[in-house]
Design an enzyme around this catalytic site. Sequence first.
Site, PDB file in Angstrom:
ATOM      1  N   HIS A 225       3.115  -5.324   1.870  1.00  0.00           N
ATOM      2  CA  HIS A 225       2.399  -5.152   0.612  1.00  0.00           C
ATOM      3  C   HIS A 225       1.355  -6.242   0.467  1.00  0.00           C
ATOM      4  CE1 HIS A 225       1.611  -4.542  -3.649  1.00  0.00           C
ATOM      5  NE2 HIS A 225       2.072  -3.324  -3.439  1.00  0.00           N
TER       6      HIS A 225
ATOM      7  N   ASP B  71       8.139   2.532  -1.337  1.00  0.00           N
ATOM      8  CA  ASP B  71       8.192   3.826  -0.649  1.00  0.00           C
ATOM      9  C   ASP B  71       9.286   3.914   0.408  1.00  0.00           C
ATOM     10  OD1 ASP B  71       5.993   4.901  -2.036  1.00  0.00           O
ATOM     11  OD2 ASP B  71       4.618   3.745  -0.795  1.00  0.00           O
TER      12      ASP B  71
HETATM   13  N1  CMC Z   1       3.933  -2.503   9.931  1.00  0.00           N
HETATM   14  C1  CMC Z   1       3.549  -3.370  10.876  1.00  0.00           C
HETATM   15  N2  CMC Z   1       2.706  -4.404  10.672  1.00  0.00           N
HETATM   16  C2  CMC Z   1       2.238  -4.539   9.431  1.00  0.00           C
HETATM   17  C3  CMC Z   1       2.589  -3.692   8.377  1.00  0.00           C
HETATM   18  C4  CMC Z   1       3.491  -2.641   8.662  1.00  0.00           C
HETATM   19  N3  CMC Z   1       3.864  -1.779   7.708  1.00  0.00           N
HETATM   20  N4  CMC Z   1       1.962  -4.078   7.249  1.00  0.00           N
HETATM   21  C5  CMC Z   1       1.214  -5.133   7.570  1.00  0.00           C
HETATM   22  N5  CMC Z   1       1.382  -5.423   8.891  1.00  0.00           N
HETATM   23  C6  CMC Z   1       0.787  -6.545   9.630  1.00  0.00           C
HETATM   24  C7  CMC Z   1      -0.656  -6.271   9.959  1.00  0.00           C
HETATM   25  O1  CMC Z   1      -0.785  -5.637  11.221  1.00  0.00           O
HETATM   26  C8  CMC Z   1      -1.238  -7.669   9.956  1.00  0.00           C
HETATM   27  O2  CMC Z   1      -0.855  -8.299  11.143  1.00  0.00           O
HETATM   28  P1  CMC Z   1      -1.879  -9.363  11.863  1.00  0.00           P
HETATM   29  O3  CMC Z   1      -1.952 -10.504  10.896  1.00  0.00           O
HETATM   30  O4  CMC Z   1      -1.231  -9.676  13.139  1.00  0.00           O
HETATM   31  O5  CMC Z   1      -3.176  -8.629  12.001  1.00  0.00           O
HETATM   32  C9  CMC Z   1      -0.479  -8.369   8.816  1.00  0.00           C
HETATM   33  O6  CMC Z   1       0.790  -7.666   8.744  1.00  0.00           O
HETATM   34  C10 CMC Z   1      -1.153  -8.290   7.460  1.00  0.00           C
HETATM   35  O7  CMC Z   1      -1.455  -6.929   7.207  1.00  0.00           O
HETATM   36  P2  CMC Z   1      -2.710  -6.420   6.392  1.00  0.00           P
HETATM   37  O8  CMC Z   1      -3.097  -5.070   6.893  1.00  0.00           O
HETATM   38  O9  CMC Z   1      -3.754  -7.476   6.348  1.00  0.00           O
HETATM   39  O10 CMC Z   1      -2.087  -6.307   4.950  1.00  0.00           O
HETATM   40  P3  CMC Z   1      -2.741  -5.572   3.716  1.00  0.00           P
HETATM   41  O11 CMC Z   1      -2.376  -6.357   2.518  1.00  0.00           O
HETATM   42  O12 CMC Z   1      -4.177  -5.300   3.932  1.00  0.00           O
HETATM   43  O13 CMC Z   1      -1.999  -4.145   3.702  1.00  0.00           O
HETATM   44  C11 CMC Z   1      -0.423  -2.438   3.321  1.00  0.00           C
HETATM   45  C12 CMC Z   1      -0.956  -3.808   2.863  1.00  0.00           C
HETATM   46  C13 CMC Z   1       0.589  -1.945   2.301  1.00  0.00           C
HETATM   47  C14 CMC Z   1      -1.564  -1.424   3.370  1.00  0.00           C
HETATM   48  C15 CMC Z   1       0.224  -2.591   4.703  1.00  0.00           C
HETATM   49  O14 CMC Z   1       1.327  -3.469   4.620  1.00  0.00           O
HETATM   50  C16 CMC Z   1       0.669  -1.260   5.288  1.00  0.00           C
HETATM   51  O15 CMC Z   1      -0.131  -0.568   5.926  1.00  0.00           O
HETATM   52  N6  CMC Z   1       1.962  -0.838   5.084  1.00  0.00           N
HETATM   53  C17 CMC Z   1       2.413   0.449   5.514  1.00  0.00           C
HETATM   54  C18 CMC Z   1       1.998   1.513   4.524  1.00  0.00           C
HETATM   55  C19 CMC Z   1       2.814   1.429   3.251  1.00  0.00           C
HETATM   56  O16 CMC Z   1       4.019   1.326   3.265  1.00  0.00           O
HETATM   57  N7  CMC Z   1       2.115   1.530   2.107  1.00  0.00           N
HETATM   58  C20 CMC Z   1       2.754   1.530   0.794  1.00  0.00           C
HETATM   59  C21 CMC Z   1       2.405   0.309   0.000  1.00  0.00           C
HETATM   60  S1  CMC Z   1       3.495   0.109  -1.437  1.00  0.00           S
HETATM   61  C22 CMC Z   1       3.138   1.472  -2.438  1.00  0.00           C
HETATM   62  C23 CMC Z   1       1.888   1.282  -3.157  1.00  0.00           C
HETATM   63  O17 CMC Z   1       1.895   0.600  -4.203  1.00  0.00           O
HETATM   64  O18 CMC Z   1       0.872   1.761  -2.664  1.00  0.00           O
END
Ligand code: CMC
Length: 427
Positions: free
Chosen positions: A315, A373
């Site tokens: 998140h 989720d």
């Molecule tokens: N699985 C594997 N690696 C992950 C995941 C994941 N679910 N989420 C983040 N990472 C890694 C990402 O690859 C990155 O690694 P590195 O630093 O090596 O590049 C690091 O963690 C930071 O990730 P980010 O993409 O910069 O984080 P963000 O804040 O931009 O994204 C997120 C947040 C929710 C989009 C992401 O965690 C994700 O894609 N999760 C899976 C989808 C999901 O479950 N979404 C529901 C969110 S909660 C419901 C809502 O309110 O929407």
Amino acid sequence: MGTITLINNETGEKFDFELIECTRGPKAVNFSKLFEKTNIFSYDPGYSSTAGCESTISYIDGKNGQLLYRGLPIEELVEKYKFTDVAKLLITGELPKDDIQSQEFDLELRHRSFLHEGLINIFSAFPDGGHPMANLSSAVSALSTFYFDHKEMGDEDDYQTMARRIIAKITTLVASSYRNSVGIPFVYPDVSRSYVENFLYMLRAYPNGRLKYSLSGEEEILPLEVEALDKIFTLHADHGQNASTTTVRNVASTGVHPYTAISAGINALWGPSHGGANEKVLDQLREIGDVKNVDKFIARVKDKSDPFRLMGFGHRVYKSYDPRAKAIKGLKDELAKKGIKMNDRFSEIAEKLEEVALNDDYFKERNLYPNVDFYSGIILTALRIPVSLFTPIFVIGRMPGWCAQVMEHIKTPNIRITRPRQVYLGK
Ligand code: CMC
């Protein structure tokens, strides 16, 4: 109120900016005059460090895993209040004062849950098999043509009618979008049933309004099922300036009808990085198939040459366990104890995934925990809710939040259109 000084190291010029004290959480630097003062603008793709508005609706403490609606912790709200009470809290700022007020509000929503016949006909234009989210956002947009008067709202009563109307009708729209997507006729709301029970009824009833019939008689909608779905709605009701809420506010900032802004929010929510993740979690549990495959699956998630992600994990704001996920996991265990049949295989795989992930350095270093989720789909499956309706269920839960946010945004004095800059790197 403090200030912060920005020094341009090229020219030596110094610029002071005001620091804003928030009632909770870190301070914010007011950069609204940054460009005017310095001829430099800020660059923050994804808005990780940018506040786009002031708000009094919900507060997230990402470090300590806390979520408040109007100052009240979600754990207390989910335990003591119904979803419709929480909806009232979000859109009016006040919980119902007593049980009578609570019931009156629920009843008002039930009475408002009917759709204009013209709106029902819209669904017949969509093909069978179309995703309910696509049908839903179109139908919500169409709602603005049926209630065009909400484009210009005068007093508080106008705002409340706008919000109550869509909170009430969204259950009927979700049920209709699903029924249409599988080619079964629409059923009308039954106002003798509470807001949440009525929704389950509209999903489950045969076109003649009767529920499933067997040799032991007509099926009933169990109070435990209603309570479970009610709590799920409450846990989704608002969540600060997430992608869909920001979309709603951005679109509303242009002066459009609030329902079209909410329709845009529905589209933003559909994405798998946002609310669409609940559907994808179930796909992943199916794909894993067995706990023995969890380690292999986690290895793929960690492989940086593969964009694959563990859905329902991670998140932007929570760097600890998402309190909504904690509550939903607790609810899953409680329902199983009380006799609601869970899919044991999915439950076992999800718990193993969580255990492996939480002990793995990849997840620990990045503070990746289960989010809202991760476990919700297991409960929704136990409530016989089809997977394609998982994200529409999120829509129903989030509707009071979007309404409160759109109202707060439109009412902001001297509101400005959302219009960010860009870092131009083209020819
Ligand atoms: N699985 C594997 N690696 C992950 C995941 C994941 N679910 N989420 C983040 N990472 C890694 C990402 O690859 C990155 O690694 P590195 O630093 O090596 O590049 C690091 O963690 C930071 O990730 P980010 O993409 O910069 O984080 P963000 O804040 O931009 O994204 C997120 C947040 C929710 C989009 C992401 O965690 C994700 O894609 N999760 C899976 C989808 C999901 O479950 N979404 C529901 C969110 S909660 C419901 C809502 O309110 O929407």
